[in-house]
Design a protein around this motif. Structure first.
Motif, PDB file in Angstrom:
ATOM      1  N   GLU A   5       0.818  -1.209   0.000  1.00 29.43           N
ATOM      2  CA  GLU A   5       0.000   0.000   0.000  1.00 29.43           C
ATOM      3  C   GLU A   5       0.852   1.259   0.000  1.00 29.43           C
ATOM      4  OE1 GLU A   5      -2.413  -0.441   3.416  1.00 29.43           O
ATOM      5  OE2 GLU A   5      -3.739  -1.961   2.534  1.00 29.43           O
ATOM      6  N   LEU A   6       1.976   1.193   0.728  1.00 28.88           N
ATOM      7  CA  LEU A   6       2.871   2.343   0.779  1.00 28.88           C
ATOM      8  C   LEU A   6       3.457   2.650  -0.593  1.00 28.88           C
ATOM      9  CD1 LEU A   6       4.091   4.338   2.859  1.00 28.88           C
ATOM     10  CD2 LEU A   6       6.025   2.749   3.084  1.00 28.88           C
ATOM     11  N   VAL A  59      12.542  20.190  -6.554  1.00 23.90           N
ATOM     12  CA  VAL A  59      12.446  18.810  -6.079  1.00 23.90           C
ATOM     13  C   VAL A  59      12.052  18.736  -4.612  1.00 23.90           C
ATOM     14  CG1 VAL A  59      14.133  17.977  -7.759  1.00 23.90           C
ATOM     15  CG2 VAL A  59      14.927  18.802  -5.540  1.00 23.90           C
ATOM     16  N   ALA A  60      11.700  19.860  -4.001  1.00 26.51           N
ATOM     17  CA  ALA A  60      11.400  19.866  -2.559  1.00 26.51           C
ATOM     18  C   ALA A  60      10.187  18.993  -2.249  1.00 26.51           C
ATOM     19  CB  ALA A  60      11.162  21.304  -2.084  1.00 26.51           C
ATOM     20  N   ARG A  61       9.138  19.112  -3.064  1.00 26.96           N
ATOM     21  CA  ARG A  61       7.925  18.323  -2.818  1.00 26.96           C
ATOM     22  C   ARG A  61       8.212  16.831  -2.936  1.00 26.96           C
ATOM     23  NH1 ARG A  61       2.204  19.131  -6.108  1.00 26.96           N
ATOM     24  NH2 ARG A  61       1.056  17.407  -5.105  1.00 26.96           N
ATOM     25  N   LEU A  62       8.971  16.479  -3.951  1.00 28.19           N
ATOM     26  CA  LEU A  62       9.323  15.065  -4.148  1.00 28.19           C
ATOM     27  C   LEU A  62      10.177  14.577  -2.996  1.00 28.19           C
ATOM     28  CD1 LEU A  62       9.422  12.505  -5.906  1.00 28.19           C
ATOM     29  CD2 LEU A  62      11.399  13.506  -7.088  1.00 28.19           C
ATOM     30  N   ALA A  63      11.143  15.391  -2.553  1.00 26.21           N
ATOM     31  CA  ALA A  63      12.040  14.983  -1.466  1.00 26.21           C
ATOM     32  C   ALA A  63      11.261  14.763  -0.173  1.00 26.21           C
ATOM     33  CB  ALA A  63      13.126  16.034  -1.262  1.00 26.21           C
ATOM     34  N   ARG A  64      10.286  15.660   0.115  1.00 25.70           N
ATOM     35  CA  ARG A  64       9.499  15.487   1.335  1.00 25.70           C
ATOM     36  C   ARG A  64       8.701  14.192   1.309  1.00 25.70           C
ATOM     37  NH1 ARG A  64       8.557  21.074   0.679  1.00 25.70           N
ATOM     38  NH2 ARG A  64       6.534  20.630  -0.278  1.00 25.70           N
ATOM     39  N   ARG A  65       8.112  13.896   0.151  1.00 26.82           N
ATOM     40  CA  ARG A  65       7.317  12.669   0.059  1.00 26.82           C
ATOM     41  C   ARG A  65       8.198  11.431   0.212  1.00 26.82           C
ATOM     42  NH1 ARG A  65       2.374  11.358  -1.506  1.00 26.82           N
ATOM     43  NH2 ARG A  65       1.935  13.488  -2.140  1.00 26.82           N
ATOM     44  N   LEU A 113       7.840   8.620   3.148  1.00 26.80           N
ATOM     45  CA  LEU A 113       7.619   7.209   2.854  1.00 26.80           C
ATOM     46  C   LEU A 113       8.790   6.358   3.316  1.00 26.80           C
ATOM     47  CD1 LEU A 113       6.038   7.506  -0.712  1.00 26.80           C
ATOM     48  CD2 LEU A 113       4.866   7.053   1.450  1.00 26.80           C
ATOM     49  N   GLY A 114      10.000   6.917   3.196  1.00 24.19           N
ATOM     50  CA  GLY A 114      11.168   6.165   3.650  1.00 24.19           C
ATOM     51  C   GLY A 114      11.137   5.909   5.140  1.00 24.19           C
ATOM     52  N   MET A 115      10.713   6.940   5.911  1.00 24.28           N
ATOM     53  CA  MET A 115      10.643   6.770   7.367  1.00 24.28           C
ATOM     54  C   MET A 115       9.577   5.740   7.739  1.00 24.28           C
ATOM     55  SD  MET A 115      10.066   9.693  10.263  1.00 24.28           S
ATOM     56  CE  MET A 115      11.626  10.457   9.785  1.00 24.28           C
ATOM     57  N   ILE A 116       8.421   5.777   7.038  1.00 23.93           N
ATOM     58  CA  ILE A 116       7.369   4.799   7.323  1.00 23.93           C
ATOM     59  C   ILE A 116       7.842   3.390   6.968  1.00 23.93           C
ATOM     60  CG2 ILE A 116       5.031   4.058   6.708  1.00 23.93           C
ATOM     61  CD1 ILE A 116       4.361   6.994   6.204  1.00 23.93           C
ATOM     62  N   GLY A 117       8.487   3.271   5.825  1.00 22.82           N
ATOM     63  CA  GLY A 117       8.978   1.958   5.419  1.00 22.82           C
ATOM     64  C   GLY A 117      10.003   1.414   6.378  1.00 22.82           C
TER      65      GLY A 117
END
Length: 530
Positions: free
Chosen positions: A461-462, A507-513, A517-521
């Motif tokens: 899902e992530l 690329v700030a928006r992409l980096a934040r996402r 997601l990396g932290m959740i994963g």
């Protein structure tokens, strides 16, 4: 009085002789069965004399020897046939002088009346016989019933011809009782002299060089056979007592000889026969010399050492072919002979002299990866490159379709389309164990697409969430890079533009996402969830 027809050298053509065979005993006075032999008992002195006579124009003994070498020497015969077949296996092609209707008509006539006839198919085999002997003469028997067309070709023994005594460059028909022979009738013979070396044609020919290897190899083979006869089997040693009579010794000697021939013998009581193994002797020098001479013959004929046999596909491509430049040279020489002595005269006699003549040649197909080649041509055509369809057919080895022929086509866009292949859902894989068919980034999403009923875990899902929003995140960045590419005039300019805009890419928006997601994963991974 009807005007006379002249050949390309200005000599008048006698039509009555063109349909007759001229190199025959009734004309030359020479019987065709040539029973002389030169190779039997060949010694250095006789070989030197034979080559010296050939160099002065008297080639009878040399031509006899050249034929005998082909008959007696297996390796020379093999590599010579390999070189001949490299050319005779090529397909003759006739190209019109231009695209005009007249030139196309002439080219079609040559294809139908000459090149595509059964008689022409074996003509190259007859002409390339000159590779070994230095020259080859083929007599033409003409059909004059409707136009000027060769009906058949007859290979003539080269010993039926000789060189003129003055220049030793002009061929003459050997006639008994005529020292200088008689000139060849115009348009009656095709004379092929391969350009193997510069100089007199009488000193041409591969057999002139191969003769020495043939003689030395025959010495080694004879000595090798004698060695094997003496040392290849154990020595039979008979022993008799001191009181044996002459008759007893004769019986023992006969028994020893019979043992070597029949593997069976009897001896009187008191006599013995020992089999003594020969030690300290080897046949390697004979074998080494024979192999060395074979390698020299291979270099001479096909341009590389070896016997033309490869143990792998790559080896076959290297060894089982004549060296490429030699093959091209032989094909060129053959085409020049046919153009000068057959194609041009036939065109002149049937259509009159032309400003430009059709071109007969033997195209050599080049090894190429058709997949890579077709992809490259397709890309260039998509970008506007104009390519003739005939060139594509030639490269693929296909003929252009004739009018009315049934053609293979792709399905029409409006017609029934083939059903897509059934995709079998693969075993569900995690983000860390993804099916090898798919990429690591989009694996779970692809698996879900293959199997809509598959249950998605938290990691799936992530990843799915990240893939759903990639376009809004990446659109500003892609737009900036595309703008830099459109403004650049060279590859170096594009690189410089990328370096200039890199710090300011959105690329700030992409980096934040990605960070979210990396932290959740990472948290899911630490919790032991896959």
């Amino acid at each position: 009085m009807a005007p006379k027809i002249l050949d390309q050298f200005g000599r008048p053509i006698d039509r009555t002789l063109l349909a007759q065979e001229r190199a025959v005993p009734s004309v030359t006075g020479i019987q065709h069965p040539f029973e002389e032999t030169v190779a039997t008992g060949l010694q250095p002195g006789r070989l030197a004399r034979t080559l010296r006579e050939a160099g002065t124009g008297d080639m009878f003994n040399f031509l006899t020897l050249a034929e005998e070498i082909e008959e007696r020497e297996p390796h020379y015969r093999y590599v010579l046939e390999t070189r001949k077949n490299a050319v005779t296996s090529l397909n003759a092609q006739v190209d019109p002088a231009s695209e005009s209707a007249r030139d196309v008509e002439i080219a079609d006539f040559l294809r139908n009346a000459i090149v595509e006839t059964p008689a022409f198919k074996t003509l190259p085999d007859m002409l390339v016989d000159g590779l070994s002997k230095g020259y080859s003469n083929v007599e033409i028997i003409w059909d004059l019933s409707s136009g000027w067309v060769p009906r058949r070709y007859v290979w003539r023994d080269p010993r039926l011809f000789q060189f003129d005594l003055a220049t030793r460059t002009q061929f003459r028909l050997r006639v008994q009782g005529v020292a200088d022979g008689v000139p060849l009738e115009p348009l009656k013979y095709l004379t092929h002299v391969p350009l193997l070396k510069m100089g007199l044609p009488a000193r041409n020919g591969l057999a002139r060089v191969a003769a020495w290897s043939f003689m030395f190899k025959s010495f080694s083979m004879r000595d090798w056979a004698q060695f094997l006869e003496i040392y290849g089997m154990p020595m039979r040693l008979g022993k008799y007592g001191p009181g044996s009579s002459a008759d007893d010794r004769a019986v023992l000697l006969q028994a020893v000889r019979s043992l070597g021939r029949d593997a069976a013998a009897i001896v009187p009581v008191g006599m013995t026969i020992d089999l003594v193994e020969a030690k300290g002797f080897s046949d390697k020098p004979f074998e080494g010399n024979v192999r060395f001479l074979d390698e020299q013959l291979s270099k001479l004929v096909i341009g590389k050492p070896g016997d033309g046999v490869g143990s792998s596909k790559a080896g076959e491509e290297v060894l089982d072919k004549v060296r490429a430049d030699i093959k091209k040279s032989d094909a060129r020489d053959l085409a020049l002979t046919l153009m000068d002595q057959l194609i041009r005269p036939v065109v002149d006699l049937n259509f009159g002299p032309q400003k430009a003549y059709p071109n007969l040649h033997f195209p050599i197909p080049e090894r190429k990866d058709l997949q890579v080649w077709s992809d490259a041509v397709g890309k260039f055509v998509d970008r506007g490159l104009e390519v003739e369809a005939s060139q594509i057919y030639d490269q693929l080895g296909l003929k252009e379709p004739a009018a009315g022929a049934k053609l293979l086509r792709t399905p029409d866009a409006g017609g029934p389309q083939p059903k897509p292949a059934q995709v079998t859902p693969v075993e569900k894989a995690s983000a860390y164990r993804i099916d090898p068919r798919i990429c690591p980034a989009c694996g779970p999403a692809m698996l879900a697409a293959d199997d809509p009923n598959a249950e998605m875990d938290e990691v799936d899902e992530l990843v799915a969430e990240a893939l759903e929003s990639w376009r809004p995140d990446m659109t500003p960045t892609v737009a900036a890079i595309r703008a830099a590419a459109d403004q650049a005039t060279s590859y170096e300019g594009f690189q410089a533009a990328l370096e200039r805009i890199a710090p300011d890419l959105p690329v700030a928006r992409l980096a934040r996402r990605l960070a979210k997601l990396g932290m959740i994963g990472k948290g899911l991974g630490d919790a032991g969830l896959e």
